[in-house]
Motif scaffolding. Sequence first.
Motif, mmCIF file in Angstrom:
data_model
loop_
_atom_site.group_PDB
_atom_site.id
_atom_site.type_symbol
_atom_site.label_atom_id
_atom_site.label_comp_id
_atom_site.label_asym_id
_atom_site.label_seq_id
_atom_site.Cartn_x
_atom_site.Cartn_y
_atom_site.Cartn_z
ATOM 1 N N SER A 50 0.717 -1.323 0.044
ATOM 2 C CA SER A 50 0.154 0.203 -0.110
ATOM 3 C C SER A 50 0.678 1.322 0.041
ATOM 4 C CB SER A 50 -0.825 -0.058 0.951
ATOM 5 O OG SER A 50 -1.592 -0.951 1.037
ATOM 6 N N ASP A 165 -5.941 -0.609 -4.743
ATOM 7 C CA ASP A 165 -5.223 -1.232 -3.466
ATOM 8 C C ASP A 165 -6.187 -2.239 -3.050
ATOM 9 O OD1 ASP A 165 -3.934 -2.076 -1.346
ATOM 10 O OD2 ASP A 165 -4.041 -0.152 -0.384
ATOM 11 N N GLU A 166 -5.795 -3.488 -3.350
ATOM 12 C CA GLU A 166 -6.669 -4.674 -3.038
ATOM 13 C C GLU A 166 -8.091 -4.709 -3.723
ATOM 14 O OE1 GLU A 166 -5.663 -7.097 0.300
ATOM 15 O OE2 GLU A 166 -3.768 -6.180 0.461
#
Lengths: 265, 261
Positions: A50, A165-166
């Motif tokens: 991240s 992000d994911e």
Amino acid sequence: MNLDKFVSLENIEMTFHTKSGAFTALKDVNINIKQGEFVSIIGHSGCGKSTVLNIIAGLYPASEGVALCADREISGPGPERAVVFQNHSLLPWLTVYENVMLAVDSVFAKTKTKAEKDDWVNYNLKLVHMDHAAHKRPNEISGGMKQRVGIARALAMQPKVLLMDEPFGALDALTRAHLQDELMKICAEINTTVVMVTHDVDEAVLLSDKIVMMTNGPAATVGEILPVRLERPRSRLALANDPEYLRCRQAVLTFLYDKHRKDDH
Amino acid sequence: MSQMQLKSFLMWLAPTLLGILFFILLWSGVSTATDGKIPTPAVTWTAGVELFSDPFYNNGPNDMGIGWNIMYSLGRVGLGFGLAALIGIPLGFWIGRSLFASRAFNPIISLLRPVSPLAWLPLGLLIFNSTHWAAIWVIFISSIWPMIINTAVGVSRVPSDYMNVAKVLRLSEWQIMTKIMIPAVLPYLLTGVRLAIGVAWLVIVAAEMLTGGIGIGFWVWDEWNNLNVAHILVAIIVIGLIGLMLEAALVWLAQRFSYGE
Ligand SMILES: Nc1ncnc2c1ncn2[C@@H]1O[C@H](COP(=O)(O)OP(=O)(O)OP(=O)(O)O)[C@@H](O)[C@H]1O
Ligand SMILES: [Mg+2]
């Protein structure tokens, strides 16, 4: 413009100054991303994925090194580097339409008329198949739907780079597979540059042109970069027995669970 | 109404009625034990009906109906409370957003907040030279703290994801305020408002007893001087009911402005 280094991180170091002292999360991170490329960043939890994404987004300023996007130094966040956040981050008091409109309104304030903005919001909602729920609020739609709206909001900014992000991390396996297929279609259609953080090996291999594998922190760095040479369009069913697919998958698994195994979790 | 609903309604109604019945019996008991110095519920009821049969009569400033007295008190609460909101809410936003402001104001707020609101009355009398404005001043002071504090807490709890969205979109300070901060803080702010109006309504009765003039607080004091205890009991119930209604109105408002995730 240097198309091979459309996004480039050079010798990035990231040190957080916390109450318990300085903590170096990243050290000597070098990544080059071509225009139109789909890059995944994979690594164990807490390694700094991240953080890398946030540096490209401009949300964190790197402590050392240079971050460039389209030959310009990244000095802060901006709509040319749109982010799809892990937990969708839709504003709960706005409808789906209004959430996307907020982005469109601020990015195209001077360049689009009111009617054009309206069309553009609807076009992007259609792209992610959410036009039917345009006037619902986030709490009235499912997790998968929220994530689609988050993607629509990011796409509507017409970013040079799409940062995720994911994006499917909180979804069940079926919804996840479905959204992955749709994301592939959308990317093929608009040919945008994508950087996606994930911890799902199959997701990384299926979607990416290149997989950046990170070592464990502290002072995490890029361990290996794996090019995925699979033809597009890709179909998850056809790939299940494809030797190149299996080779890539094996390579990532070996990296994560053999070379850089994480024991303390 | 389905049978289930009827059942749960009765399950609610029965204990409620029992509670009220118990309270009335206790009251009657106290009344008998004090030889009627504390009037019975029946006597109080009659007095109440009489008072509210003509609540808005006006025989000059020293003899006005209970309705007028309530209106005057509500007016003072509204004014003091409104001024407190006007200053307290923006101040709360500032304290929540700026480390400088929070460092500057927090010690003073922590020092002044625990002070009983009535302690501010003499200062009000001195500054404003008017009992009416002194009472408003006390309401202002007592209701400003919950508003500042809750607004500031709300601002500091705005999810950082929302602020990141604002940064990526490069929203202007005005847009951040109207599209993100205000809606996100609103539930906290309304909690502050609810607490503030509760305190204000508590304090006004006490303040008016001291300042005199027209108002439900002084009205109670006046009736005490007339030894009309039934009227005092009526006033207690009415003050309670109005407090309840203010609270209910704000709970309703808060529900309208709360968003699920
Ligand atoms: N703002 C911050 N302040 C201090 N430390 C931080 C901050 N952000 C991240 N870190 C630390 O940096 C390291 C990397 O964090 P990061 O969130 O980038 O990991 P990640 O790979 O995304 O993990 P996950 O897979 O769990 O999301 C962690 O040890 C984390 O505690
Ligand atoms: Mg992460």
